[in-house]
Design an enzyme around this catalytic site. Structure first.
Site, mmCIF file in Angstrom:
data_model
loop_
_atom_site.group_PDB
_atom_site.id
_atom_site.type_symbol
_atom_site.label_atom_id
_atom_site.label_comp_id
_atom_site.label_asym_id
_atom_site.label_seq_id
_atom_site.Cartn_x
_atom_site.Cartn_y
_atom_site.Cartn_z
ATOM 1 N N ARG A 69 25.493 7.265 38.303
ATOM 2 C CA ARG A 69 24.756 6.585 37.231
ATOM 3 C C ARG A 69 23.324 7.119 37.287
ATOM 4 N NH1 ARG A 69 25.466 0.588 35.879
ATOM 5 N NH2 ARG A 69 25.212 1.498 33.817
ATOM 6 N N GLN B 31 27.240 -8.387 30.069
ATOM 7 C CA GLN B 31 26.681 -8.821 31.366
ATOM 8 C C GLN B 31 26.039 -10.196 31.257
ATOM 9 O OE1 GLN B 31 26.392 -5.737 30.121
ATOM 10 N NE2 GLN B 31 26.246 -4.174 31.712
ATOM 11 N N GLY C 207 23.816 -3.203 38.419
ATOM 12 C CA GLY C 207 22.486 -3.749 38.653
ATOM 13 C C GLY C 207 21.759 -2.764 39.558
ATOM 14 N N ALA C 208 20.516 -2.447 39.181
ATOM 15 C CA ALA C 208 19.823 -1.343 39.850
ATOM 16 C C ALA C 208 19.749 -1.494 41.377
ATOM 17 C CB ALA C 208 18.439 -1.176 39.232
ATOM 18 N N ASP D 257 15.563 -0.655 35.303
ATOM 19 C CA ASP D 257 16.321 0.366 36.035
ATOM 20 C C ASP D 257 15.433 1.533 36.442
ATOM 21 O OD1 ASP D 257 18.313 -1.180 34.226
ATOM 22 O OD2 ASP D 257 19.460 -0.326 35.877
ATOM 23 N N ASN E 162 15.612 -0.156 30.684
ATOM 24 C CA ASN E 162 16.443 -1.307 31.077
ATOM 25 C C ASN E 162 17.627 -1.355 30.108
ATOM 26 O OD1 ASN E 162 16.854 -3.608 32.842
ATOM 27 N ND2 ASN E 162 16.461 -4.895 31.065
ATOM 28 N N LYS E 163 18.499 -2.294 30.346
ATOM 29 C CA LYS E 163 19.724 -2.416 29.542
ATOM 30 C C LYS E 163 19.435 -2.321 28.055
ATOM 31 C CE LYS E 163 23.084 -2.619 30.586
ATOM 32 N NZ LYS E 163 23.911 -1.372 30.653
#
Ligand code: RUB
Length: 343
Positions: A88, A192, A51-52, A233, A243-244
């Site tokens: 990351r 997730q 998670g960012a 993110d 994002n994801k």
């Protein structure tokens, strides 16, 4: 900081960083104890912490550990900082957390570096809790009364230093009695949504319906869902949002079915130096995450961890500094330019 019912996800104790190991949830609430910057880097890379905002905080605490390891050697400290930040690449929050703690460490005499970095990490942690609260309250205002909403991945307390971002707003709307519940995409390949969002919703008393990622089209076409809320993110100046992976198709579907598509994230996820999303580094992860456990052994997989949604598909961006609308022109000095968030 942590909402009722939720365990603490990051805690500094006895000179070490305790990380709630998200890989083991929901089956086990187990903590990893990180004693070095290398331990923190490994925890971030393996998604024990994810998670960012949470990886930004872990990165900052990692610098406190690094400074303890380095003694007076600032070159080594910078090297460890680079290593941590590279674990990351997509969430800009990680670089920001590492930079903030490193800056604090380098401003004091070498003997005080670890203490200064730790103070910076604690300050960021407190700040993130307040930021999440502001985002949650502002985001809840955008949720139509008496509705179900759709979310993707996991954006709750586990992913931040507070109540979460998109899931924080969903929780706030639920507390106000305005929201029936949330549909959560399971979020392949690492689940997730299924593992973390469903679990956190259960803990926080938010009604949750889990769906396979491919069912989102059916759901949005049915009219049962009145808004899509996701985290971010990294957000470029023109509102393009990384994002994801799987977020972009949701934005396309939301546009097709005239459902608001709302991004909620701290200002620390905004990267105004990037004019658009084309230069956001998108992390590609181990293909084994996709192939295991069902594909034949020799299967080759494509496994981008994120995708980029064009700002033109984003109805609103909610940060602690305000609510921004299309067309986006997010600038470094933008924190006061959005519609102010009520205190
Ligand atoms: C996390 C992810 C989340 C955002 C949430 O991916 O994409 O949706 O980080 O951020 P991963 P925020 O599980 O690979 O870390 O809480 O700022 O909205």
């Amino acid at each position: 900081m942590t909402p009722p019912g939720m365990p603490v996800n990051l805690q500094w104790a006895d000179g070490t960083l305790h990380i709630l190991d998200q890989r083991r949830l929901p089956a086990q609430e187990a903590y990893l104890v990180c004693r070095s910057a290398g331990d923190v880097a490994a925890a971030i890379a393996s998604l024990a912490v994810r998670g960012a905002p949470a990886i930004g905080l872990a990165g900052a605490y990692g610098i406190a550990l690094a400074a303890g390891e380095c003694g007076q050697d600032t070159a080594r400290l910078r090297f460890l900082a680079e290593t941590l930040a590279r674990t990351r690449p997509t969430a800009v929050n990680l670089q920001r957390g590492v930079d903030a703690a490193l800056r604090a460490a380098l401003q004091v005499p070498a003997g005080d570096m670890a203490r200064a970095a730790l103070e910076a990490a604690h300050a960021l942690h407190l700040q993130d809790a307040a930021v999440c609260q502001a985002i949650a309250e502002a985001g809840a205002d955008l949720i139509p009364a008496g509705s179900w909403v759709l979310t993707h991945c996991h954006t709750g307390a586990l992913a931040t230093g507070g109540v979460g971002t998109a899931l924080g707003a969903i929780g706030a709307a639920r507390s106000r009695g305005m929201l029936h519940g949330v549909y959560a995409c399971e979020t392949r390949p690492l689940w997730q949504g299924a593992r973390l969002t469903a679990w956190e919703c259960d803990r926080r008393g938010i009604p949750c319906r889990l769906l396979v990622d491919g069912a989102a089209g059916m759901l949005l076409a049915s009219g049962r869902c009145r808004a899509v809320l996701v985290g971010a993110d990294r957000i470029a100046a023109n509102g393009d949002v990384a994002n994801k992976v799987g977020t972009y198709p949701l934005a396309v579907l939301a546009a097709r079915h005239a459902v608001p598509f709302i991004v909620l994230a701290p200002w620390s996820s905004v990267d105004p130096c990037l004019p658009d999303g084309s230069r956001i580094p998108v992390e590609e992860r181990d293909p084994g995450e996709v192939t295991a456990p069902v594909a034949p052994a020799n299967t080759i997989a494509f496994n981008p961890a994120f995708d980029v949604t064009p700002g033109s598909l984003v109805s609103a961006i909610v940060t602690e500094t305000g609510i921004y609308r299309r067309p986006y022109a997010l600038r470094r000095e933008a924190p006061n330019e959005g519609v102010p968030v009520a205190p």
